[in-house]
Design a protein around this motif. Structure first.
Motif, PDB file in Angstrom:
ATOM      1  N   TRP A  38       0.857  -1.171   0.000  1.00  0.00           N
ATOM      2  CA  TRP A  38       0.000   0.000   0.000  1.00  0.00           C
ATOM      3  C   TRP A  38       0.904   1.234   0.000  1.00  0.00           C
ATOM      4  O   TRP A  38       1.727   1.397   0.893  1.00  0.00           O
ATOM      5  N   ASP A  39       0.758   2.045  -1.044  1.00  0.00           N
ATOM      6  CA  ASP A  39       1.598   3.225  -1.205  1.00  0.00           C
ATOM      7  C   ASP A  39       0.989   4.446  -0.514  1.00  0.00           C
ATOM      8  O   ASP A  39      -0.211   4.715  -0.655  1.00  0.00           O
ATOM      9  N   VAL A  40       1.839   5.180   0.195  1.00  0.00           N
ATOM     10  CA  VAL A  40       1.484   6.500   0.732  1.00  0.00           C
ATOM     11  C   VAL A  40       2.441   7.489   0.070  1.00  0.00           C
ATOM     12  O   VAL A  40       3.637   7.508   0.374  1.00  0.00           O
ATOM     13  N   LEU A  41       1.934   8.285  -0.855  1.00  0.00           N
ATOM     14  CA  LEU A  41       2.751   9.240  -1.598  1.00  0.00           C
ATOM     15  C   LEU A  41       2.567  10.629  -1.006  1.00  0.00           C
ATOM     16  O   LEU A  41       1.432  11.070  -0.809  1.00  0.00           O
ATOM     17  N   GLY A  72       7.549  21.271  12.470  1.00  0.00           N
ATOM     18  CA  GLY A  72       6.779  22.200  11.651  1.00  0.00           C
ATOM     19  C   GLY A  72       5.570  21.557  10.999  1.00  0.00           C
ATOM     20  O   GLY A  72       5.301  20.363  11.150  1.00  0.00           O
ATOM     21  N   ASP A  73       4.831  22.352  10.257  1.00  0.00           N
ATOM     22  CA  ASP A  73       3.664  21.899   9.509  1.00  0.00           C
ATOM     23  C   ASP A  73       3.699  22.559   8.135  1.00  0.00           C
ATOM     24  O   ASP A  73       4.098  23.715   7.997  1.00  0.00           O
ATOM     25  N   THR A  74       3.252  21.827   7.135  1.00  0.00           N
ATOM     26  CA  THR A  74       3.126  22.409   5.807  1.00  0.00           C
ATOM     27  C   THR A  74       2.034  21.677   5.060  1.00  0.00           C
ATOM     28  O   THR A  74       1.549  20.625   5.498  1.00  0.00           O
ATOM     29  N   THR A  75       1.624  22.231   3.942  1.00  0.00           N
ATOM     30  CA  THR A  75       0.644  21.582   3.088  1.00  0.00           C
ATOM     31  C   THR A  75       1.381  20.753   2.039  1.00  0.00           C
ATOM     32  O   THR A  75       2.597  20.800   1.915  1.00  0.00           O
ATOM     33  N   GLY A  76       0.627  20.026   1.264  1.00  0.00           N
ATOM     34  CA  GLY A  76       1.227  19.224   0.212  1.00  0.00           C
ATOM     35  C   GLY A  76       0.190  18.322  -0.412  1.00  0.00           C
ATOM     36  O   GLY A  76      -1.004  18.402  -0.108  1.00  0.00           O
ATOM     37  N   ARG A  77       0.663  17.463  -1.287  1.00  0.00           N
ATOM     38  CA  ARG A  77      -0.227  16.524  -1.981  1.00  0.00           C
ATOM     39  C   ARG A  77       0.000  15.125  -1.434  1.00  0.00           C
ATOM     40  O   ARG A  77       1.145  14.673  -1.285  1.00  0.00           O
ATOM     41  N   LEU A  78      -1.078  14.445  -1.122  1.00  0.00           N
ATOM     42  CA  LEU A  78      -1.029  13.076  -0.617  1.00  0.00           C
ATOM     43  C   LEU A  78      -1.899  12.183  -1.483  1.00  0.00           C
ATOM     44  O   LEU A  78      -2.954  12.614  -1.969  1.00  0.00           O
ATOM     45  N   GLU A  79      -1.440  10.953  -1.654  1.00  0.00           N
ATOM     46  CA  GLU A  79      -2.249   9.980  -2.393  1.00  0.00           C
ATOM     47  C   GLU A  79      -1.999   8.599  -1.820  1.00  0.00           C
ATOM     48  O   GLU A  79      -0.879   8.260  -1.453  1.00  0.00           O
ATOM     49  N   LEU A  80      -3.053   7.803  -1.741  1.00  0.00           N
ATOM     50  CA  LEU A  80      -2.982   6.429  -1.258  1.00  0.00           C
ATOM     51  C   LEU A  80      -3.410   5.512  -2.392  1.00  0.00           C
ATOM     52  O   LEU A  80      -4.439   5.745  -3.029  1.00  0.00           O
ATOM     53  N   SER A  81      -2.621   4.459  -2.641  1.00  0.00           N
ATOM     54  CA  SER A  81      -2.981   3.535  -3.718  1.00  0.00           C
ATOM     55  C   SER A  81      -2.205   2.242  -3.566  1.00  0.00           C
ATOM     56  O   SER A  81      -1.234   2.160  -2.811  1.00  0.00           O
ATOM     57  N   GLY A  82      -2.628   1.233  -4.308  1.00  0.00           N
ATOM     58  CA  GLY A  82      -1.884  -0.009  -4.353  1.00  0.00           C
ATOM     59  C   GLY A  82      -0.542   0.213  -5.026  1.00  0.00           C
ATOM     60  O   GLY A  82      -0.418   1.032  -5.941  1.00  0.00           O
ATOM     61  N   GLU A 124       0.045 -13.721  10.175  1.00  0.00           N
ATOM     62  CA  GLU A 124       1.086 -13.265  11.089  1.00  0.00           C
ATOM     63  C   GLU A 124       1.666 -11.905  10.749  1.00  0.00           C
ATOM     64  O   GLU A 124       2.222 -11.231  11.624  1.00  0.00           O
ATOM     65  N   HIS A 125       1.564 -11.490   9.483  1.00  0.00           N
ATOM     66  CA  HIS A 125       2.221 -10.254   9.052  1.00  0.00           C
ATOM     67  C   HIS A 125       1.233  -9.347   8.338  1.00  0.00           C
ATOM     68  O   HIS A 125       0.381  -9.828   7.581  1.00  0.00           O
ATOM     69  N   PRO A 126       1.346  -8.040   8.503  1.00  0.00           N
ATOM     70  CA  PRO A 126       0.457  -7.106   7.824  1.00  0.00           C
ATOM     71  C   PRO A 126       0.893  -6.891   6.376  1.00  0.00           C
ATOM     72  O   PRO A 126       2.010  -7.242   5.981  1.00  0.00           O
ATOM     73  N   THR A 127       0.017  -6.310   5.594  1.00  0.00           N
ATOM     74  CA  THR A 127       0.382  -5.894   4.245  1.00  0.00           C
ATOM     75  C   THR A 127       1.457  -4.811   4.331  1.00  0.00           C
ATOM     76  O   THR A 127       1.391  -3.922   5.179  1.00  0.00           O
ATOM     77  N   GLY A 128       2.450  -4.897   3.448  1.00  0.00           N
ATOM     78  CA  GLY A 128       3.514  -3.903   3.438  1.00  0.00           C
ATOM     79  C   GLY A 128       2.995  -2.517   3.083  1.00  0.00           C
ATOM     80  O   GLY A 128       2.048  -2.363   2.306  1.00  0.00           O
ATOM     81  N   VAL A 129       3.618  -1.519   3.668  1.00  0.00           N
ATOM     82  CA  VAL A 129       3.277  -0.120   3.391  1.00  0.00           C
ATOM     83  C   VAL A 129       4.546   0.598   2.962  1.00  0.00           C
ATOM     84  O   VAL A 129       5.615   0.412   3.560  1.00  0.00           O
ATOM     85  N   ILE A 130       4.442   1.417   1.914  1.00  0.00           N
ATOM     86  CA  ILE A 130       5.582   2.170   1.387  1.00  0.00           C
ATOM     87  C   ILE A 130       5.275   3.656   1.465  1.00  0.00           C
ATOM     88  O   ILE A 130       4.263   4.115   0.924  1.00  0.00           O
ATOM     89  N   LEU A 131       6.128   4.389   2.141  1.00  0.00           N
ATOM     90  CA  LEU A 131       6.022   5.851   2.184  1.00  0.00           C
ATOM     91  C   LEU A 131       6.996   6.419   1.166  1.00  0.00           C
ATOM     92  O   LEU A 131       8.203   6.179   1.232  1.00  0.00           O
ATOM     93  N   ALA A 132       6.470   7.170   0.206  1.00  0.00           N
ATOM     94  CA  ALA A 132       7.303   7.818  -0.813  1.00  0.00           C
ATOM     95  C   ALA A 132       7.253   9.323  -0.590  1.00  0.00           C
ATOM     96  O   ALA A 132       6.190   9.938  -0.705  1.00  0.00           O
ATOM     97  N   ARG A 167       0.501   4.460 -10.662  1.00  0.00           N
ATOM     98  CA  ARG A 167      -0.510   3.940 -11.597  1.00  0.00           C
ATOM     99  C   ARG A 167      -1.600   4.979 -11.831  1.00  0.00           C
ATOM    100  O   ARG A 167      -2.762   4.768 -11.469  1.00  0.00           O
ATOM    101  N   PRO A 168      -1.272   6.118 -12.421  1.00  0.00           N
ATOM    102  CA  PRO A 168      -2.315   7.112 -12.694  1.00  0.00           C
ATOM    103  C   PRO A 168      -3.376   6.520 -13.614  1.00  0.00           C
ATOM    104  O   PRO A 168      -3.099   5.605 -14.402  1.00  0.00           O
TER     105      PRO A 168
END
Length: 312
Positions: A12-15, A26-36, A87-95, A296-297
């Motif tokens: 599961w991708d977190v972009l 700090g805090d800032t804005t930005g673009r986030l997207e979640l996808s396979g 026993e194991h969760p689905t992998g997650v990738i932070l980009a 995968r747009p």
């Protein structure tokens, strides 16, 4: 038609692309997207999108992220042989994506890192036209033993094999010589390193010298060097060294562009056997992806036009 089988990571991708520099506290804005996501799954998706039937083999957790990732594959028409882990969760990738579109990734060690040889769908591997592996399946064991057994099964049944070296940083952490020893043991027909991976494997800094080294080390393999805005450089046993220029697309997010390149290349190459023609399609698909957000747009008229122009 026998399918392309891609074995390895489904995650599961977190972009995240911040609008300004991230500062401690700090805090800032930005673009986030979640996808396979996941490199091996992305290759299967892009082979399918490029007109060749694809099957994915891997392992996910019995959780919501796994359900979403599987739904993404089904929506793309990719067949899937997936083991669900208790026993194991689905992998997650932070980009994390910078202003130039380059990404740095943090990958969790999820269920895809726990695929075992006994869990492989043997009939699917023996029925493959081609098996694609990413080095994410080779950096540690498990899942290395499963990936190597899959390669032996597919090769014995007549399939061709390809490898994406995956990560220059993971090659360095594993140790260059250890990584090369693993790769040396598999008769890959196609190897898809990017600039950084080619340098990590060869120790050479310049494109041509890195390709020289890879061709000498793997004389039976077609080496397709992905060079971002400089396009692709390829050479193989029956393919003279050829440079295929990149498209003029402006980079927005490089996440998954190499996977898209690989999936499109393999889809084309498996149909007609011409590596240069396949590379022309691959740079078009990779350029389209890098100019958009995510691995995968959603397909659009521009992508369809590019595919039709090259395939014609």
């Amino acid at each position: 038609m026998k399918p392309l089988v891609s074995l390895g990571d489904l995650a599961w991708d977190v972009l995240a692309k911040p609008d300004s520099m991230l500062l401690p506290g700090g805090d800032t804005t930005g673009r986030l997207e979640l996808s396979g996501g996941g490199s091996a799954a992305n290759v299967a998706v892009w082979a399918q999108r490029s007109g060749y039937p694809a099957t994915f083999i891997g392992k996910i957790g019995q959780d919501h992220f796994g359900e979403l990732a599987m739904a993404g594959l089904r929506a793309e028409g990719v067949e899937a042989e997936v083991i669900a882990s208790h026993e194991h969760p689905t992998g997650v990738i932070l980009a994390l994506i910078d202003r130039r579109g380059q990404r740095a990734m943090l990958t969790s060690q999820g269920a895809d890192w726990d695929l075992l040889p006994t869990e492989l769908p043997v009939a699917t591997l023996e029925g493959a036209r081609h098996l694609h592996l990413t080095a994410w399946s080779l950096f540690r064991d498990p899942p290395r033993a499963a990936a190597l057994r899959a390669a032996r099964l597919a090769r014995a049944a007549g399939a061709t094999l390809s490898l994406d070296p995956g990560s220059f940083q993971m090659i360095q952490q594993m140790g260059r010589e250890t990584f090369l020893e693993v790769v040396d043991g598999v008769p890959f027909d196609v190897i898809f390193p990017n600039d950084d991976e080619a340098r990590a494997m060869s120790g050479e800094r310049e494109h041509g010298r890195a390709l020289d080294w890879l061709r000498e080390r793997y004389p039976e393999a077609l080496v397709v060097l992905k060079m971002d805005e400089e396009g692709a450089l390829l050479e193989g046993p029956t393919t003279p060294r050829t440079h295929v220029p990149a498209t003029p697309d402006t980079a927005v997010d490089a996440t998954g562009a190499g996977d898209a390149f690989g999936g499109a290349f393999l889809a084309s190459w498996l149909q007609h056997g011409d590596p240069v023609r396949a590379a022309h399609l691959a740079v078009q698909v990779g350029g389209w992806v890098v100019a958009r957000f995510g691995a995968r747009p959603a397909t659009d008229a521009d992508l369809q036009a590019r595919l039709q122009a090259v395939l014609a």
